[in-house]
Design a protein around this motif. Structure first.
Motif, short mmCIF file in Angstrom:
data_model
loop_
_atom_site.label_atom_id
_atom_site.label_comp_id
_atom_site.label_asym_id
_atom_site.label_seq_id
_atom_site.Cartn_x
_atom_site.Cartn_y
_atom_site.Cartn_z
N THR A 158 9.13 -54.08 -45.24
CA THR A 158 9.92 -52.93 -44.79
C THR A 158 9.86 -52.80 -43.27
O THR A 158 8.77 -52.87 -42.68
CB THR A 158 9.35 -51.62 -45.40
OG1 THR A 158 9.27 -51.76 -46.82
CG2 THR A 158 10.22 -50.43 -45.05
N PRO A 159 11.00 -52.62 -42.60
CA PRO A 159 10.97 -52.37 -41.15
C PRO A 159 10.11 -51.15 -40.84
O PRO A 159 10.08 -50.20 -41.63
CB PRO A 159 12.44 -52.11 -40.81
CG PRO A 159 13.22 -52.81 -41.89
CD PRO A 159 12.38 -52.65 -43.13
N LEU A 212 9.32 -47.15 -42.97
CA LEU A 212 8.10 -46.80 -43.70
C LEU A 212 7.99 -45.29 -43.79
O LEU A 212 8.42 -44.56 -42.90
CB LEU A 212 6.87 -47.35 -42.98
CG LEU A 212 6.66 -48.86 -42.99
CD1 LEU A 212 5.55 -49.24 -42.02
CD2 LEU A 212 6.35 -49.34 -44.39
N THR A 213 7.38 -44.82 -44.87
CA THR A 213 7.16 -43.38 -45.04
C THR A 213 5.69 -43.07 -44.77
O THR A 213 4.83 -43.95 -44.86
CB THR A 213 7.50 -42.94 -46.47
OG1 THR A 213 6.56 -43.54 -47.38
CG2 THR A 213 8.92 -43.38 -46.85
N PRO A 214 5.38 -41.82 -44.47
CA PRO A 214 3.97 -41.44 -44.34
C PRO A 214 3.16 -41.76 -45.58
O PRO A 214 1.98 -42.12 -45.49
CB PRO A 214 4.04 -39.92 -44.09
CG PRO A 214 5.35 -39.73 -43.40
CD PRO A 214 6.27 -40.71 -44.08
N ALA A 256 -1.88 -47.48 -47.60
CA ALA A 256 -2.51 -48.67 -47.01
C ALA A 256 -3.86 -48.31 -46.40
O ALA A 256 -4.86 -49.03 -46.60
CB ALA A 256 -1.60 -49.29 -45.96
N PHE A 257 -3.92 -47.20 -45.70
CA PHE A 257 -5.17 -46.83 -45.04
C PHE A 257 -6.18 -46.23 -46.01
O PHE A 257 -7.39 -46.43 -45.84
CB PHE A 257 -4.89 -45.87 -43.87
CG PHE A 257 -4.55 -46.61 -42.60
CD1 PHE A 257 -5.51 -46.81 -41.63
CD2 PHE A 257 -3.29 -47.13 -42.41
CE1 PHE A 257 -5.21 -47.50 -40.47
CE2 PHE A 257 -2.98 -47.84 -41.25
CZ PHE A 257 -3.95 -48.03 -40.28
N ASP A 258 -5.70 -45.55 -47.04
CA ASP A 258 -6.62 -44.99 -48.04
C ASP A 258 -7.39 -46.09 -48.75
O ASP A 258 -8.61 -46.03 -48.89
CB ASP A 258 -5.87 -44.14 -49.06
CG ASP A 258 -5.54 -42.75 -48.56
OD1 ASP A 258 -6.00 -42.39 -47.46
OD2 ASP A 258 -4.81 -42.03 -49.27
N HIS A 298 2.09 -51.21 -41.65
CA HIS A 298 1.00 -50.38 -42.16
C HIS A 298 -0.15 -51.22 -42.69
O HIS A 298 -1.33 -50.90 -42.47
CB HIS A 298 1.51 -49.41 -43.22
CG HIS A 298 2.28 -50.02 -44.35
ND1 HIS A 298 3.05 -51.17 -44.22
CD2 HIS A 298 2.41 -49.64 -45.66
CE1 HIS A 298 3.62 -51.45 -45.38
NE2 HIS A 298 3.23 -50.55 -46.27
N TYR A 299 0.19 -52.33 -43.37
CA TYR A 299 -0.84 -53.23 -43.90
C TYR A 299 -1.58 -53.93 -42.76
O TYR A 299 -2.82 -53.96 -42.72
CB TYR A 299 -0.21 -54.26 -44.83
CG TYR A 299 -1.19 -55.28 -45.33
CD1 TYR A 299 -2.08 -54.99 -46.35
CD2 TYR A 299 -1.25 -56.56 -44.76
CE1 TYR A 299 -3.00 -55.92 -46.81
CE2 TYR A 299 -2.16 -57.50 -45.20
CZ TYR A 299 -3.02 -57.18 -46.23
OH TYR A 299 -3.95 -58.11 -46.67
#
Length: 257
Positions: free
Chosen positions: A104-105, A109-111, A117-119, A161-162
């Motif tokens: 995804t560009p 990306l959504t919040p 990814a961070f969780d 995000h990843y």
């Protein structure tokens, strides 16, 4: 959180592998068991099958169902292991959020995408480290192995995000190594390259991408989970007792640092 104990105690230590029910994690668990470790297969679903497979082959395993993003689950995981086997020698933070990600560009990306990814990748790693820390500190010895990715040095587009979450793991490892060194606890990172034979990735395999990656490597072949086990064993064993804060690339010579 549920757990299932199988097998008897071994003598070469206790290793927790998160995300241990499939793919790279499963390979880690099977290999560590063959090397004589008591293995804790920790996963959000289905750890009992791998634990049973290990036991059927003469190994020692404990299956624990746990969500690494839950502080309670992570703490109960560590407590259960110590209650069952008395100690924790090593933690392998293998659980991660990747296979369900669609390219995804960054501006689409959504919040929610970012938070997931961070969780899983960052907070889950931190919570598991936090959970095993008291037991390793008490023994003044322990090994923590975190998992980053070759997407960090290569900056793969479409996975911001990843990639960002896996870059955070490198920083987490370095900072934690400084904090835990005085307690005899080593903290290191493994950065694998893309593994199309990982069961979790197979449905998303891109043959063209696989060929391109092979052509970038010094070793012109696909990477498989077995390519990681030697590095993992080194990092959880006594052989690496003076190694901490490092990020080891296992990529067939695709990128040098």
């Amino acid at each position: 959180m549920q757990h299932q104990a199988t097998g008897q105690s071994a003598t070469d230590g206790v290793v927790i592998v998160t995300g241990g029910s499939k793919g790279i994690g499963r390979q880690y668990c099977l290999d560590l068991a063959k090397r004589g470790y008591r293995v804790v297969v920790a996963d959000i679903a289905g750890p009992g099958a791998v634990a049973a497979e290990i036991t059927e082959n003469g190994g020692n395993a404990l299956g624990i169902e746990a969500d690494v993003t839950s502080e309670n689950d992570s703490r109960m995981m560590a407590e259960t292991v110590v209650d069952e086997w008395g100690s924790i020698t090593a933690l392998v933070n293998n659980a991660g959020y990747f296979t369900s990600i669609a390219k995804t560009p960054f501006d689409e990306l959504t919040p929610k995408d970012w938070q997931m990814a961070f969780d899983v990748n960052v907070m889950g790693t931190w919570l598991c480290c936090k959970a095993v820390y008291p037991y390793m500190k008490k023994r003044r010895y322990g090994k923590i192995v975190n998992t980053s990715s070759m997407t960090v040095p290569t900056g793969v587009p479409g996975f911001l995000h990843y990639v960002s979450s896996k870059a955070a793991i490198v920083g987490l490892t370095r900072a934690l190594a400084r904090e835990l060194g005085e307690h005899g606890i080593a903290v290191n990172t493994i950065s694998p390259c893309y593994i199309p034979h990982d069961e979790g990735y197979s449905s998303r395999q891109d043959p063209a991408m696989g060929t391109a990656l092979m052509n970038e490597r010094a070793f012109k072949r696909e990477m498989v989970p077995q390519d990681l086990v030697g590095t993992l064993h080194y990092l959880v064993s006594r052989d690496s007792d003076f190694v901490t804060g490092q990020n080891l690339f296992v990529n067939g010579g695709r990128v040098f640092t």
